[in-house]
Write a protein that holds these residues in place. Sequence first.
Motif, short mmCIF file in Angstrom:
data_model
loop_
_atom_site.label_atom_id
_atom_site.label_comp_id
_atom_site.label_asym_id
_atom_site.label_seq_id
_atom_site.Cartn_x
_atom_site.Cartn_y
_atom_site.Cartn_z
N PHE A 95 -1.59 -10.26 4.71
CA PHE A 95 -1.27 -9.05 5.46
C PHE A 95 -0.98 -7.93 4.47
CE2 PHE A 95 2.59 -11.48 4.93
CZ PHE A 95 3.45 -10.56 4.36
N ILE A 96 -0.80 -6.74 5.01
CA ILE A 96 -0.54 -5.55 4.20
C ILE A 96 0.81 -4.96 4.61
CG2 ILE A 96 -1.35 -3.22 3.62
CD1 ILE A 96 -4.17 -4.18 4.40
N HIS A 97 1.60 -4.57 3.62
CA HIS A 97 2.83 -3.83 3.88
C HIS A 97 2.58 -2.39 3.43
CE1 HIS A 97 7.52 -3.75 3.78
NE2 HIS A 97 7.03 -2.56 4.09
N VAL A 98 2.53 -1.48 4.40
CA VAL A 98 2.26 -0.07 4.12
C VAL A 98 3.58 0.64 3.88
CG1 VAL A 98 1.14 2.04 4.93
CG2 VAL A 98 0.24 -0.20 5.64
N SER A 99 3.80 1.08 2.64
CA SER A 99 5.05 1.78 2.31
C SER A 99 4.97 3.27 2.59
CB SER A 99 5.39 1.57 0.83
OG SER A 99 5.66 0.22 0.56
N HIS A 100 3.75 3.80 2.68
CA HIS A 100 3.58 5.22 3.01
C HIS A 100 2.14 5.43 3.47
CE1 HIS A 100 4.16 9.57 2.91
NE2 HIS A 100 5.44 9.34 2.69
N LEU A 160 0.85 -1.19 0.00
CA LEU A 160 0.00 0.00 0.00
C LEU A 160 0.89 1.24 0.00
CD1 LEU A 160 -2.96 0.96 0.25
CD2 LEU A 160 -2.73 0.76 2.73
N ILE A 161 0.71 2.10 -1.00
CA ILE A 161 1.63 3.23 -1.16
C ILE A 161 0.87 4.45 -1.68
CG2 ILE A 161 2.30 2.47 -3.49
CD1 ILE A 161 5.14 3.53 -2.87
N HIS A 162 1.40 5.62 -1.40
CA HIS A 162 0.72 6.88 -1.72
C HIS A 162 0.77 7.24 -3.20
CE1 HIS A 162 4.90 7.81 -1.49
NE2 HIS A 162 4.79 9.11 -1.45
N GLN A 163 1.67 6.62 -3.97
CA GLN A 163 1.81 6.89 -5.41
C GLN A 163 2.80 5.86 -5.95
OE1 GLN A 163 3.03 10.92 -4.73
NE2 GLN A 163 5.20 10.46 -4.89
N PHE A 164 2.82 5.72 -7.29
CA PHE A 164 3.65 4.63 -7.81
C PHE A 164 4.03 4.90 -9.26
CE2 PHE A 164 4.33 0.00 -8.86
CZ PHE A 164 5.35 -0.21 -7.94
N PHE A 165 4.88 4.03 -9.78
CA PHE A 165 5.27 4.07 -11.18
C PHE A 165 4.05 3.85 -12.08
CE2 PHE A 165 9.13 2.71 -8.99
CZ PHE A 165 10.13 3.42 -9.63
N PRO A 166 4.05 4.35 -13.30
CA PRO A 166 5.08 5.17 -13.92
C PRO A 166 4.93 6.67 -13.64
CG PRO A 166 3.42 4.65 -15.54
CD PRO A 166 3.02 3.93 -14.28
N GLU A 167 3.90 7.04 -12.87
CA GLU A 167 3.68 8.47 -12.62
C GLU A 167 4.75 9.06 -11.70
OE1 GLU A 167 -1.06 9.30 -12.83
OE2 GLU A 167 -0.39 8.14 -11.11
N TYR A 168 5.19 8.28 -10.72
CA TYR A 168 6.12 8.80 -9.72
C TYR A 168 7.27 7.81 -9.54
CZ TYR A 168 2.28 11.95 -8.61
OH TYR A 168 1.28 12.89 -8.69
N PRO A 169 8.47 8.14 -10.03
CA PRO A 169 9.59 7.19 -9.98
C PRO A 169 10.64 7.52 -8.92
CG PRO A 169 9.98 8.79 -11.71
CD PRO A 169 8.72 9.23 -10.99
N THR A 170 10.23 7.96 -7.72
CA THR A 170 11.21 8.38 -6.73
C THR A 170 11.48 7.26 -5.70
OG1 THR A 170 9.42 9.58 -5.62
CG2 THR A 170 10.86 10.85 -7.03
N GLY A 171 12.13 7.61 -4.57
CA GLY A 171 12.73 6.61 -3.70
C GLY A 171 11.79 5.60 -3.08
N THR A 172 10.71 6.06 -2.43
CA THR A 172 9.79 5.11 -1.78
C THR A 172 9.15 4.19 -2.81
OG1 THR A 172 9.35 6.69 0.01
CG2 THR A 172 7.75 4.92 -0.31
N GLU A 173 8.87 4.74 -3.99
CA GLU A 173 8.30 3.92 -5.06
C GLU A 173 9.30 2.85 -5.52
OE1 GLU A 173 6.49 8.02 -5.13
OE2 GLU A 173 8.45 7.15 -4.84
N ARG A 174 10.57 3.21 -5.62
CA ARG A 174 11.58 2.22 -6.04
C ARG A 174 11.76 1.15 -4.97
NH1 ARG A 174 14.35 6.76 -7.69
NH2 ARG A 174 16.14 6.46 -6.32
N PHE A 175 11.76 1.56 -3.70
CA PHE A 175 11.84 0.59 -2.60
C PHE A 175 10.69 -0.42 -2.70
CE2 PHE A 175 9.58 -0.05 1.49
CZ PHE A 175 10.38 -1.05 2.02
#
Length: 420
Positions: free
Chosen positions: A103-108, A6-21
């Motif tokens: 389970f859920i892994h919350v990245s942000h 679960l993440i606040h934004q993702f590729f291909p719109e947002y290619p920054t650090g948390t998304e790459r992790f």
Amino acid sequence: MRILYLIHQFFPEYPTGTERFTLDLATAMQRAGHCVRVLAWSAGKFPFSREEHGVLLRDYSYQGVAVTAFRPKQERPHFDFHMENDAGLSRLAQDMLPDRYDFIHVSHLMRTAPFVLSAIENRISYLVTLTDYYALCYHATLRNLRHELCAGPKAGKACAKDCRLPWMPDGYLTRRISSAGMILSKAARITTPSRYLAQTVRGEFPDLEIEVIRYGISMGGSQRQRKRYSKKSPITFAYLGALIPAKGVHVLIKAFRKLRDPKCRLKIYGIAELRDYFLDLLGLAHGDCRIAFCGPYESRPQLYRILDSVDATCVPSIWPDNYPLVIMEAQARSVPVIGSRIGAIPEAIEDGVNGFLCKPDDPQALYQVMNRIVDNPQLLSAVKRAIPAIRTVEEEAVEFESLYYDMLKKSPIPAKEAVL
């Protein structure tokens, strides 16, 4: 295992650090035989394909990983700030989460709190990885409206004093901190890649147990750059990351322009998220043909090609940055990093040994480090030799997989057959 990231934004719109992790970890888990899906908010740059409970949705695959993008059709004002429920997203979560995932892994936590609150209600275990200060600070940078570093929210009192915006009702910021504390306290595990961030969050929530799990890098056949330097070698510096004030790109341009060597270069790569700030950067660079704005990069192969073309990367953050992934990516290619002495950056760089550190938000201090390198490029040869082997994403994934299995053993209810 059936894992939802679960993440606040993702590729291909947002290619920054948390998304790459998140992408790297999801890919590693998929290779290990687990079923994974990423659920991410979308800015709507690509068309949605369906609607449920007033939420627009789009299913797609990114580099082999299944992704569901969401966005409320009638998005609440200031949606990015809230750590509370949303009616449409809550109903969607009730349909999506129960019985589908172990389970859920919350990245942000930005834009994702309604799903986490639904997980709590349905007794679904979740792990939170903290990659910035969003749980403590709606800016995520621990800098107040006067652009000063903040010592922490103090149960929301410091936020109300220094960061309250006109639209915020009385008590909003204290409720936000309380909600963040509740969400973190109910997590099965909490991780972060840096000691600094763990200590900072525990400063506000001292009862939390936070484990430090360092980032790993997807090497993808990456090889160390073997360039050697002579006294007359021309130097190319690079910045790779978001073009936002907290990252200090303006500090870097001011520092670089002090260099008198006509042969040195500065290449700036990244997404111009804030138009006014980007125009300010263009103004600062105007008239200096040594500075090039090269646009964003998306893939690691593209990143490694960029790193092969430069001699040193700069991480001039003016906020307490949390172990920027780009440092490890540069080190994986044996490219020295010049970083600000702030936040978790010194955890990755030993000044004068495997990189360089300087005072943050100080163009003169950064210039002095850059000028030392321009005057004596052979410094880089010694630093490159001292850069240690970089931890791989496979090593990182082993640690997370162990946590996942431990969570399954303690899961309050078993998940049924998943439909991913």
